[in-house]
Structures are given as structure tokens and as C-alpha cells.
Design a protein around this motif. Structure first.
Motif, PDB file in Angstrom:
ATOM      1  N   GLY A 194       0.753  -1.238   0.000  1.00 50.55           N
ATOM      2  CA  GLY A 194       0.000   0.000   0.000  1.00 50.55           C
ATOM      3  C   GLY A 194       0.785   1.290   0.000  1.00 50.55           C
ATOM      4  O   GLY A 194       0.204   2.346  -0.221  1.00 50.55           O
ATOM      5  N   SER A 219       0.739   3.134  -3.424  1.00 50.48           N
ATOM      6  CA  SER A 219      -0.621   3.527  -3.794  1.00 50.48           C
ATOM      7  C   SER A 219      -1.056   4.752  -3.007  1.00 50.48           C
ATOM      8  O   SER A 219      -1.602   5.706  -3.564  1.00 50.48           O
ATOM      9  CB  SER A 219      -1.594   2.367  -3.557  1.00 50.48           C
ATOM     10  OG  SER A 219      -1.274   1.295  -4.412  1.00 50.48           O
ATOM     11  N   THR A 220      -0.798   4.744  -1.715  1.00 51.58           N
ATOM     12  CA  THR A 220      -1.135   5.895  -0.868  1.00 51.58           C
ATOM     13  C   THR A 220      -0.342   7.114  -1.309  1.00 51.58           C
ATOM     14  O   THR A 220      -0.877   8.217  -1.418  1.00 51.58           O
ATOM     15  CB  THR A 220      -0.831   5.557   0.610  1.00 51.58           C
ATOM     16  OG1 THR A 220      -1.594   4.408   0.975  1.00 51.58           O
ATOM     17  CG2 THR A 220      -1.158   6.713   1.522  1.00 51.58           C
ATOM     18  N   GLN A 268      -1.756   8.598  -4.665  1.00 52.86           N
ATOM     19  CA  GLN A 268      -2.991   9.365  -4.506  1.00 52.86           C
ATOM     20  C   GLN A 268      -2.714  10.719  -3.866  1.00 52.86           C
ATOM     21  O   GLN A 268      -3.272  11.731  -4.285  1.00 52.86           O
ATOM     22  CB  GLN A 268      -4.015   8.576  -3.690  1.00 52.86           C
ATOM     23  CG  GLN A 268      -4.651   7.470  -4.510  1.00 52.86           C
ATOM     24  CD  GLN A 268      -5.780   6.792  -3.770  1.00 52.86           C
ATOM     25  OE1 GLN A 268      -5.571   6.217  -2.710  1.00 52.86           O
ATOM     26  NE2 GLN A 268      -6.968   6.865  -4.336  1.00 52.86           N
ATOM     27  N   GLN A 269      -1.832  10.758  -2.883  1.00 48.38           N
ATOM     28  CA  GLN A 269      -1.486  12.017  -2.225  1.00 48.38           C
ATOM     29  C   GLN A 269      -0.781  12.964  -3.196  1.00 48.38           C
ATOM     30  O   GLN A 269      -1.074  14.151  -3.250  1.00 48.38           O
ATOM     31  CB  GLN A 269      -0.608  11.758  -1.006  1.00 48.38           C
ATOM     32  CG  GLN A 269      -0.251  13.024  -0.257  1.00 48.38           C
ATOM     33  CD  GLN A 269       0.610  12.742   0.962  1.00 48.38           C
ATOM     34  OE1 GLN A 269       0.886  11.594   1.299  1.00 48.38           O
ATOM     35  NE2 GLN A 269       1.048  13.795   1.614  1.00 48.38           N
ATOM     36  N   ALA A 308      -4.881   3.049  -7.868  1.00 49.80           N
ATOM     37  CA  ALA A 308      -4.717   4.235  -7.025  1.00 49.80           C
ATOM     38  C   ALA A 308      -4.585   5.499  -7.874  1.00 49.80           C
ATOM     39  O   ALA A 308      -5.169   6.540  -7.557  1.00 49.80           O
ATOM     40  CB  ALA A 308      -3.499   4.075  -6.127  1.00 49.80           C
TER      41      ALA A 308
END
Length: 192
Positions: A59, A62-63, A66-67, A128
Motif C-alpha cells: 500500500g 498507492s497511498t 494518490q497524495q 490508485a
């Protein structure tokens, strides 16, 4: 074994890489990794859910993607949001990690389950990016296309970066090169 030891995660990673490279991924056990690091199996599982997680961080990318998309300057065309994401990722996530990435890739290609996991991680990252672009108002089809393009561009740019004879080569330059090659395919070149 010591009850507490500094940099247990780093020691576990180092031990795992040594064993994966010497014995193979499938043949290496978590207790062997812990023993080589001078730690307990329980300590291993405090840091990693399983031995694959030494190679793949769940993750995190992906996190991060997106940020980075959310923080891209407003008003950028979608393809430039992708460029922003990839250049930022190149600078913040890959700088100084070429040797580790080479080692991970060399281990992954030797094991079918790891190759499958790599593909799953690519799909997660694409999803993502898709979600991040959709949140910025990019239409569904364009977001999906750009998400897959972003992942492909990054993998190609990393390949070129790792193959570069210059150990200090800038991954961002390879990102631009690959994106510009894509744009040239349909006559749409970025102005430098």
C-alpha cells in the motif's frame, strides 16, 4: 538473542536479501532470516506480514500516488498531473535506491509467485492513480488510460535508469524521455 536491537527492520531486510540471493526466495524461511539477523521470528512478524513484504511494501506506493496527485498544482492537464506524480515519485521514492531496486528485481524474476505479486502491485498502483485522477475530475476512460500509462511509463523509466551507465543518473529525466516518446507517437510533444 538480544531482547532489543537497533535497526531490527534493516537487519532483517539485509539478512533476507542475503538468503534470497544465496538460497533462493522459496527455499528461505522466516526463522532462517530472523536467525541470520540475530533476532526472533516474532520480531520479524512485527515488521513484516510475511517474507514477500521484505520485497514489496503493501500500500505504500498507492497511498503515495494518490497524495501526490491530490497535491499537484490545480489547472494542470491530466497528462501533466501524471508527469508531476512520476517526477515527484522519482525524486522522493527512488533517489538513492537503485541498488536495492536492482536486487529486488533480480530476486523477483526467479520466482513465479513473486512475479505474480509484482503484477498485482502494478494493478494496485494503477487503481490508485485512476482513483486520484477521477477525484480531480478526470473522466472515467481518460483516468483509466492515464493510470495504466503512468505505471507503464514508470516501469520503463526505471528500466532505463537502472541500465544507465551513469550511477548518478536522474530518474526524472528518464520519466520525461519516456513520456515524451509516448507523446511523439501521436504528435503531441511537450515544450521544454
Amino acid at each position: 538473542m538480544a531482547r532489543w536491537a537497533p535497526d531490527s527492520r534493516g537487519r532483517l531486510e539485509s539478512a533476507a536479501f542475503e538468503l534470497f540471493e544465496a538460497k533462493g526466495f522459496a527455499e528461505t524461511t522466516v526463522p532462517e532470516i530472523a536467525e541470520r539477523a540475530g533476532l526472533t521470528t516474532r520480531t520479524f512478524f512485527r515488521h513484516f506480514s510475511d517474507k514477500r513484504e521484505v520485497l514489496f511494501v503493501d500500500g505504500a506506493m498507492s497511498t503515495y500516488a494518490q497524495q501526490a496527485i491530490e497535491e499537484a498544482p490545480s489547472g494542470l492537464p491530466p497528462i501533466e498531473v501524471v508527469r508531476h506524480l512520476l517526477r515527484r515519485s522519482a525524486e522522493e521514492q527512488f533517489t538513492g535506491r537503485a541498488d536495492r531496486i536492482r536486487r529486488v528485481r533480480a530476486i523477483v524474476v526467479t520466482d513465479p509467485m513473486l512475479r505474480e505479486r509484482e503484477l498485482a502491485k502494478r494493478d494496485e498502483l494503477s487503481a490508485a492513480v485512476d482513483a486520484g485522477l477521477t477525484e480531480r475530475g478526470v473522466d472515467e476512460l481518460s483516468a483509466r488510460l492515464l493510470a495504466d500509462l503512468a505505471v507503464t511509463v514508470m516501469y520503463l523509466a526505471v528500466d532505463r535508469w537502472l541500465a544507465s551507465p551513469d550511477p548518478g543518473a536522474d530518474l526524472s529525466a528518464h520519466v520525461d524521455e519516456v513520456l515524451d516518446a509516448h507523446s511523439a507517437l501521436h504528435g503531441d510533444r511537450r515544450e521544454s
